[in-house]
Design a protein around this motif. Structure first.
Motif, PDB file in Angstrom:
ATOM      1  N   VAL A  27     -19.818  36.129 -18.727  1.00 56.53           N
ATOM      2  CA  VAL A  27     -19.610  35.556 -17.215  1.00 56.53           C
ATOM      3  C   VAL A  27     -20.727  34.275 -16.928  1.00 56.53           C
ATOM      4  N   ASP A  28     -19.960  33.643 -16.331  1.00 50.83           N
ATOM      5  CA  ASP A  28     -20.612  32.382 -15.960  1.00 50.83           C
ATOM      6  C   ASP A  28     -21.671  31.437 -16.906  1.00 50.83           C
ATOM      7  N   PRO A  29     -21.167  31.205 -18.089  1.00 51.83           N
ATOM      8  CA  PRO A  29     -21.776  30.444 -18.999  1.00 51.83           C
ATOM      9  C   PRO A  29     -22.287  29.000 -18.805  1.00 51.83           C
ATOM     10  N   GLY A  30     -23.325  28.901 -18.223  1.00 50.41           N
ATOM     11  CA  GLY A  30     -23.781  27.580 -17.695  1.00 50.41           C
ATOM     12  C   GLY A  30     -24.132  26.695 -18.876  1.00 50.41           C
ATOM     13  N   GLU A  31     -24.194  27.208 -19.831  1.00 50.24           N
ATOM     14  CA  GLU A  31     -24.464  26.418 -21.053  1.00 50.24           C
ATOM     15  C   GLU A  31     -23.998  27.218 -22.487  1.00 50.24           C
ATOM     16  N   ALA A  32     -23.530  26.742 -23.467  1.00 51.29           N
ATOM     17  CA  ALA A  32     -22.851  27.345 -24.786  1.00 51.29           C
ATOM     18  C   ALA A  32     -23.993  27.819 -25.710  1.00 51.29           C
ATOM     19  N   THR A  52     -17.182  32.634 -11.561  1.00 49.82           N
ATOM     20  CA  THR A  52     -17.398  33.126  -9.981  1.00 49.82           C
ATOM     21  C   THR A  52     -17.348  31.847  -9.111  1.00 49.82           C
ATOM     22  N   HIS A  53     -17.809  30.736  -9.677  1.00 47.67           N
ATOM     23  CA  HIS A  53     -17.570  29.475  -8.703  1.00 47.67           C
ATOM     24  C   HIS A  53     -17.757  28.340  -9.767  1.00 47.67           C
ATOM     25  N   HIS A  54     -17.519  27.023  -8.973  1.00 49.47           N
ATOM     26  CA  HIS A  54     -17.514  25.861  -9.643  1.00 49.47           C
ATOM     27  C   HIS A  54     -18.782  25.271 -10.160  1.00 49.47           C
ATOM     28  N   HIS A  55     -20.237  25.735  -9.720  1.00 49.96           N
ATOM     29  CA  HIS A  55     -21.177  24.930 -10.060  1.00 49.96           C
ATOM     30  C   HIS A  55     -21.798  24.689 -11.688  1.00 49.96           C
ATOM     31  N   HIS A  56     -22.202  23.616 -11.733  1.00 51.79           N
ATOM     32  CA  HIS A  56     -22.233  23.329 -13.144  1.00 51.79           C
ATOM     33  C   HIS A  56     -22.972  24.443 -13.950  1.00 51.79           C
ATOM     34  N   ASP A  57     -24.275  24.965 -13.454  1.00 50.60           N
ATOM     35  CA  ASP A  57     -24.958  25.706 -14.208  1.00 50.60           C
ATOM     36  C   ASP A  57     -24.241  27.084 -14.174  1.00 50.60           C
ATOM     37  N   HIS A  58     -23.068  27.235 -13.704  1.00 54.43           N
ATOM     38  CA  HIS A  58     -22.123  28.626 -14.067  1.00 54.43           C
ATOM     39  C   HIS A  58     -20.967  28.311 -15.063  1.00 54.43           C
ATOM     40  N   VAL A  59     -20.617  26.990 -15.076  1.00 54.73           N
ATOM     41  CA  VAL A  59     -19.350  26.474 -15.985  1.00 54.73           C
ATOM     42  C   VAL A  59     -19.650  25.654 -17.190  1.00 54.73           C
ATOM     43  N   GLY A  60     -20.903  25.079 -17.163  1.00 52.77           N
ATOM     44  CA  GLY A  60     -21.194  23.769 -18.175  1.00 52.77           C
ATOM     45  C   GLY A  60     -20.916  24.233 -19.553  1.00 52.77           C
ATOM     46  N   GLY A  61     -20.855  25.607 -19.817  1.00 51.72           N
ATOM     47  CA  GLY A  61     -20.618  25.794 -21.238  1.00 51.72           C
ATOM     48  C   GLY A  61     -19.131  26.219 -21.834  1.00 51.72           C
ATOM     49  N   VAL A  62     -18.235  26.035 -20.468  1.00 46.72           N
ATOM     50  CA  VAL A  62     -17.132  26.704 -21.063  1.00 46.72           C
ATOM     51  C   VAL A  62     -16.330  26.035 -22.031  1.00 46.72           C
ATOM     52  N   LYS A  63     -16.309  24.557 -21.844  1.00 46.62           N
ATOM     53  CA  LYS A  63     -15.606  23.685 -23.174  1.00 46.62           C
ATOM     54  C   LYS A  63     -16.128  24.022 -24.356  1.00 46.62           C
ATOM     55  N   TYR A  75     -10.921  33.191 -16.551  1.00 48.67           N
ATOM     56  CA  TYR A  75     -10.517  33.588 -15.419  1.00 48.67           C
ATOM     57  C   TYR A  75     -11.559  33.058 -14.257  1.00 48.67           C
ATOM     58  N   GLY A  76     -11.115  32.668 -13.196  1.00 42.86           N
ATOM     59  CA  GLY A  76     -11.740  32.005 -12.225  1.00 42.86           C
ATOM     60  C   GLY A  76     -11.045  31.705 -10.843  1.00 42.86           C
ATOM     61  N   PRO A  77     -11.891  31.372  -9.807  1.00 41.14           N
ATOM     62  CA  PRO A  77     -11.218  31.030  -8.383  1.00 41.14           C
ATOM     63  C   PRO A  77     -10.695  29.512  -8.624  1.00 41.14           C
ATOM     64  N   ASN A  78      -9.726  29.126  -7.695  1.00 43.51           N
ATOM     65  CA  ASN A  78      -9.025  27.845  -7.756  1.00 43.51           C
ATOM     66  C   ASN A  78     -10.014  26.644  -7.806  1.00 43.51           C
ATOM     67  N   GLU A  79     -11.363  26.862  -7.292  1.00 40.98           N
ATOM     68  CA  GLU A  79     -12.265  25.812  -7.422  1.00 40.98           C
ATOM     69  C   GLU A  79     -12.868  25.590  -8.743  1.00 40.98           C
ATOM     70  N   THR A  80     -12.302  26.511  -9.839  1.00 41.09           N
ATOM     71  CA  THR A  80     -12.765  26.279 -11.252  1.00 41.09           C
ATOM     72  C   THR A  80     -11.532  25.678 -12.116  1.00 41.09           C
ATOM     73  N   ALA A  81     -10.670  25.520 -11.369  1.00 37.96           N
ATOM     74  CA  ALA A  81      -9.397  25.112 -12.110  1.00 37.96           C
ATOM     75  C   ALA A  81      -9.485  23.904 -12.908  1.00 37.96           C
ATOM     76  N   ASP A  82     -10.356  22.751 -12.450  1.00 40.58           N
ATOM     77  CA  ASP A  82     -10.885  21.759 -13.329  1.00 40.58           C
ATOM     78  C   ASP A  82     -12.155  22.052 -14.194  1.00 40.58           C
ATOM     79  N   LYS A  83     -12.582  23.153 -14.255  1.00 39.25           N
ATOM     80  CA  LYS A  83     -13.788  23.510 -15.073  1.00 39.25           C
ATOM     81  C   LYS A  83     -13.559  24.265 -16.178  1.00 39.25           C
TER      82      LYS A  83
END
Length: 251
Positions: A27-32, A52-63, A75-83
């Motif tokens: 859940v919400d991996p801000g870094e990998a 949960t949302h698009h802020h970098h400290d929650h999505v930064g590790g996804v890639k 899984y994520g809300p529409n605001e994370t489509a580009d994250k």
């Protein structure tokens, strides 16, 4: 299922749930890096990421996590489509991960598209509800965050509040300043102060505790309203929430 909090960045928590077969969700991996370390140590196989949302400290590790484990659903809300989100979810949706059904709850306020995930007893609420406090209003309104709190407050008392930051001590410092005569807040403030002095982890907490020590869940109380400047009951309860959030911003 086993719940684990992984410290990340300055004061974030990345959450994992794993089953006995060694599969897990993240859940919400801000870094990998810290996630990869825990996965390797425990020999876990991740199957999904929940955002949960698009802020970098929650999505930064996804890639980086997807590069290592390309089969995962994100899984994520529409605001994370580009994250990195590969499956967009919204209010009323449900997802099944590790044979566990999660309900998606729309909880705007911190951001306009913020969502939370609930599968009893676990609530992954990102930056909406913290132990003793609530998230900053970067995009949404006080009324939206108040309504989000009302939704979460309808969950069972034993719900585990798996929030994304270690903010409990600062939140309780504020709560104690608002309600200095409240015995429960005072005792829990002292308990958390001692815990954090030893670098202990203060979350998750249970919703039944939050109903006692989180002033943002107590906006209906006349004594609290009076102490923050209301001579008479406000027309709308969310206005009390807004006043508290404004005071916390300046605290």
């Amino acid at each position: 299922m086993n719940l684990t909090s992984i410290p990340a960045l300055q004061d974030n928590y990345i959450w994992t749930l794993n089953n006995e077969q060694g599969q897990c969700l993240i859940v919400d991996p801000g870094e990998a890096a810290p996630v990869l370390s825990v996965l390797a140590k425990n020999q876990w196989q991740p199957v999904a990421i929940l955002l949960t949302h698009h802020h970098h400290d929650h999505v930064g590790g996804v890639k980086e996590l997807l590069e290592k484990y390309p089969g995962m659903t994100v899984y994520g809300p529409n605001e994370t489509a580009d994250k990195g989100a590969t499956s967009i979810v919204s209010e009323g949706d449900s997802i099944t991960v590790l044979d566990t059904k999660f309900s998606v709850i729309y909880t705007p306020g911190h951001t306009l598209g913020h969502i939370s995930y609930f599968s009893h007893p676990y609530l992954f609420c990102g930056d909406t509800m913290f132990s003793g406090g609530c998230g900053r209003l970067f995009e949404g309104t006080p009324e939206q965050m108040f309504e989000s709190f009302q939704k979460l407050n309808e969950l069972p008392a034993d719900t585990l509040i798996c929030c994304a930051h270690e903010y409990t001590l600062s939140n309780l410092t504020f709560a104690h300043a608002v309600l200095p005569q409240d015995a429960k807040i005072e005792s829990y403030y002292r308990e958390i102060k001692e815990l954090r002095a030893k670098n202990g982890v203060s979350v998750p907490t249970k919703l039944e505790l939050e109903r006692q020590i989180n002033v943002f869940l107590r906006t209906q109380e006349p004594d609290l309203q009076r102490l923050i400047g209301y001579e008479t009951s406000p027309q709308h309860e969310w206005q009390v929430f807004a006043t508290l959030r404004e005071k916390k911003d300046r605290f």
